[in-house]
Design an enzyme around this catalytic site. Structure first.
Site, PDB file in Angstrom:
ATOM      1  N   TYR A  53     -66.459   8.461  65.260  1.00 45.18           N
ATOM      2  CA  TYR A  53     -65.475   9.109  66.128  1.00 45.18           C
ATOM      3  C   TYR A  53     -66.068  10.395  66.676  1.00 45.18           C
ATOM      4  O   TYR A  53     -66.625  11.180  65.921  1.00 45.18           O
ATOM      5  CB  TYR A  53     -64.190   9.422  65.353  1.00 45.18           C
ATOM      6  CG  TYR A  53     -63.032   8.635  65.918  1.00 45.18           C
ATOM      7  CD1 TYR A  53     -62.519   8.959  67.172  1.00 45.18           C
ATOM      8  CD2 TYR A  53     -62.506   7.548  65.236  1.00 45.18           C
ATOM      9  CE1 TYR A  53     -61.506   8.205  67.730  1.00 45.18           C
ATOM     10  CE2 TYR A  53     -61.480   6.803  65.783  1.00 45.18           C
ATOM     11  CZ  TYR A  53     -60.981   7.127  67.033  1.00 45.18           C
ATOM     12  OH  TYR A  53     -59.980   6.388  67.575  1.00 45.18           O
ATOM     13  N   GLU A  55     -64.476  12.535  69.448  1.00 41.99           N
ATOM     14  CA  GLU A  55     -63.625  13.088  70.517  1.00 41.99           C
ATOM     15  C   GLU A  55     -64.200  14.409  71.002  1.00 41.99           C
ATOM     16  O   GLU A  55     -64.610  15.251  70.199  1.00 41.99           O
ATOM     17  CB  GLU A  55     -62.205  13.298  70.000  1.00 41.99           C
ATOM     18  CG  GLU A  55     -61.421  12.004  69.964  1.00 41.99           C
ATOM     19  CD  GLU A  55     -59.994  12.204  69.498  1.00 41.99           C
ATOM     20  OE1 GLU A  55     -59.628  13.329  69.125  1.00 41.99           O
ATOM     21  OE2 GLU A  55     -59.246  11.211  69.513  1.00 41.99           O
ATOM     22  N   ASP A 199     -66.338   4.356  95.354  1.00 41.40           N
ATOM     23  CA  ASP A 199     -66.417   3.457  94.201  1.00 41.40           C
ATOM     24  C   ASP A 199     -67.538   2.472  94.502  1.00 41.40           C
ATOM     25  O   ASP A 199     -67.362   1.542  95.285  1.00 41.40           O
ATOM     26  CB  ASP A 199     -65.062   2.747  94.026  1.00 41.40           C
ATOM     27  CG  ASP A 199     -65.088   1.661  92.959  1.00 41.40           C
ATOM     28  OD1 ASP A 199     -66.182   1.310  92.493  1.00 41.40           O
ATOM     29  OD2 ASP A 199     -63.997   1.166  92.612  1.00 41.40           O
ATOM     30  N   THR A 225     -69.021   1.191  87.949  1.00 41.17           N
ATOM     31  CA  THR A 225     -69.167   0.452  86.698  1.00 41.17           C
ATOM     32  C   THR A 225     -70.666   0.390  86.420  1.00 41.17           C
ATOM     33  O   THR A 225     -71.487   0.573  87.317  1.00 41.17           O
ATOM     34  CB  THR A 225     -68.591  -0.971  86.792  1.00 41.17           C
ATOM     35  OG1 THR A 225     -69.165  -1.635  87.914  1.00 41.17           O
ATOM     36  CG2 THR A 225     -67.078  -0.946  86.946  1.00 41.17           C
ATOM     37  N   LYS A 228     -72.727  -4.291  86.855  1.00 43.50           N
ATOM     38  CA  LYS A 228     -73.040  -5.320  87.867  1.00 43.50           C
ATOM     39  C   LYS A 228     -74.504  -5.221  88.303  1.00 43.50           C
ATOM     40  O   LYS A 228     -75.370  -5.642  87.546  1.00 43.50           O
ATOM     41  CB  LYS A 228     -72.052  -5.188  89.015  1.00 43.50           C
ATOM     42  CG  LYS A 228     -70.603  -5.280  88.481  1.00 43.50           C
ATOM     43  CD  LYS A 228     -69.564  -5.001  89.513  1.00 43.50           C
ATOM     44  CE  LYS A 228     -68.186  -5.197  88.968  1.00 43.50           C
ATOM     45  NZ  LYS A 228     -67.514  -3.963  88.575  1.00 43.50           N
ATOM     46  N   ARG A 234     -70.749  -3.362  79.737  1.00 43.27           N
ATOM     47  CA  ARG A 234     -69.450  -3.360  80.412  1.00 43.27           C
ATOM     48  C   ARG A 234     -68.824  -1.982  80.245  1.00 43.27           C
ATOM     49  O   ARG A 234     -68.249  -1.677  79.208  1.00 43.27           O
ATOM     50  CB  ARG A 234     -68.519  -4.408  79.783  1.00 43.27           C
ATOM     51  CG  ARG A 234     -68.944  -5.852  79.942  1.00 43.27           C
ATOM     52  CD  ARG A 234     -68.933  -6.270  81.390  1.00 43.27           C
ATOM     53  NE  ARG A 234     -67.764  -5.768  82.066  1.00 43.27           N
ATOM     54  CZ  ARG A 234     -66.609  -6.407  82.160  1.00 43.27           C
ATOM     55  NH1 ARG A 234     -66.463  -7.575  81.622  1.00 43.27           N
ATOM     56  NH2 ARG A 234     -65.594  -5.871  82.801  1.00 43.27           N
TER      57      ARG A 234
END
Ligand SMILES: Cc1ncc(COP(=O)(O)O)c(C=O)c1O
Length: 425
Positions: A53, A55, A199, A225, A228, A234
């Site tokens: 973790y 954060e 984008d 992203t 691709k 991903r």
């Protein structure tokens, strides 16, 4: 042996994993948003970092034990900045949809206006679809493509922008096969006092190789992203300017506004194993071979488009400048879903898609969207694109011919076996 522990402990999942690897190896993956990440990217995504973790941000965490996590996330940030020539990079967004949400929330209030590409003309769900958070939270207005050319007309974009005065001018698409004039978008945004946001999820690799313009220098915010054309895991990242050009007197600058919308605004603990995989993918993209790989993606798409056209299939806008092609099936009399299913039965994976001014419904529209990133990762070239284009056209003209589909599937198998995938696994 692959997955020895899963195999021992959970043979059911191991069996499905084996089958999925076989499917990816045996078939032709032509969904333009899919690719084959390198073995190193896959390895990074499966590391012990999933246990941590973290954060917060490097050196500013809410948990202890981040000595090495910080180093990895900082490397991902530094590599992203170098790769894109960006002033600021946030590498924590889990996905493209989340990243878009974070970008909008950084600079807009609910109800504010965004001018983006019409979804029916190639825009993405997160660019204002009524079933999506974007359309439900913000007021989206659209530009589209011209009916005759099926290309974006920048004069029309400017006209709408001047009239509607959106706070964000959004460019980028999910099903647009042509070059986007990012400089023109940035200059319209400047003229109307709007944030320029792009984008580039689909064409990111082509923006890095110079096949397409890189919007990062001219835009306030760029989201992509990492999956691709970039061949990463991903996930997604946000790149931005540090200063807020539109609201320079706000307490937080643009970089801080974005960071605080990612965490704590929309996300909790970052997926550090995926951030490590992004860092590995960025390192790969910084190598000279990456440029050649992108050039080949575009050359392959051009060849494929040419072969499909020669076989009498109509392509939206007449061809492609990037990694994807939209086939308009109207003249064949079949729907996109029928066509995509017949191709799947032949071992060729594509997806059905709306085309501009589509007269059919989204669940079986007029278009098939397909692309070349994954096949290019397997080192296929123009010669293979000609063969594949001929197979696709033959199947689409005779979708109920079971013998033809079985024969094509065997030919696909013979071809894919001479372009091995993940030999090292
Ligand atoms: C242009 C564009 N933006 C955003 C997204 C959303 O990405 P994700 O599926 O990671 O949420 C996609 C996904 O295909 C896309 O094509």
């Amino acid at each position: 042996m692959l997955y020895p522990n899963i195999r021992k402990q959970d043979p059911e999942i191991a069996g499905h994993l084996d089958q999925e690897l076989k499917r990816q190896r045996d078939g032709l993956v032509m969904i333009p948003s899919e690719n084959f990440a390198s073995p190193s990217v896959l390895e990074a995504a499966g590391t012990v970092l999933t246990n941590k973790y973290a954060e917060g941000y490097p050196e500013k965490r809410y948990y202890t034990g981040n000595e090495f996590i910080d180093k990895i996330e900082q490397l991902a940030i530094d590599r992203a900045k170098k790769l894109f020539s960006a002033e600021h990079a946030n590498v924590q967004p889990h996905s493209g949809s989340g990243a878009n949400m974070e970008c909008y929330a950084a600079v807009l209030k609910p109800g504010d206006t965004i001018l983006g590409m019409d979804l029916a003309h190639g825009g993405h769900l997160t660019h204002g679809h009524p079933v999506n958070f974007s359309g439900q939270t913000y007021k989206f207005i659209n530009y589209g493509v011209q009916k005759e050319t099926e290309r974006i007309d920048m004069d029309q974009v400017r006209e709408i922008a001047l009239k509607e005065k959106p706070k964000v001018l959004l460019s980028g698409a999910t099903a647009y096969p042509r070059i986007i004039d990012f400089d023109a978008f940035a200059s319209i945004a400047k003229e109307i006092g709007a944030y320029a946001m792009a984008d580039i999820s689909h064409i990111v690799g082509l923006c890095l190789s110079g096949d397409h313009p890189n919007p990062v220098p001219s835009h306030d915010i760029v989201m992509t992203t990492t999956t691709k054309t970039l061949r990463g895991p991903r996930s997604a990242i946000i790149l931005s300017k540090i200063e807020d050009r539109i609201n320079p007197d706000d307490k937080k600058n643009l970089a801080k506004k974005i960071d605080s919308q990612v965490f704590p605004g929309m996300q909790g603990g970052p997926l550090e194993h995926i951030i490590a995989a992004k860092a590995v993918a960025f390192e790969e993209a910084l190598k000279p071979e990456f440029k050649e790989y992108q050039n080949q993606i575009a050359r392959n798409a051009k060849q494929l488009a040419e072969t499909l056209s020669e076989n009498g299939l109509r392509l939206v806008s007449g061809g492609t400048d990037n990694h994807l092609i939209l086939i308009d099936l109207t003249e064949t009399g079949i729907g996109g879903k029928d066509g995509a299913n017949a191709l799947e039965e032949s071992g060729i994976y594509t997806n059905f898609n709306m085309i501009p001014f589509d007269t059919r419904k989204p669940f079986n529209p007029s278009g098939i969207r397909l692309g070349t990133p994954a096949l290019t990762s397997r080192r296929m070239k123009e010669k293979e694109m000609k063969t594949i284009g001929n197979w696709i056209a033959t199947v689409l003209k005779d979708i109920n011919n079971e013998e033809l589909k079985a024969k094509t599937k065997q030919e696909v198998l013979d071809l894919t076996h001479s372009f091995p995938l993940y030999e090292e696994l």
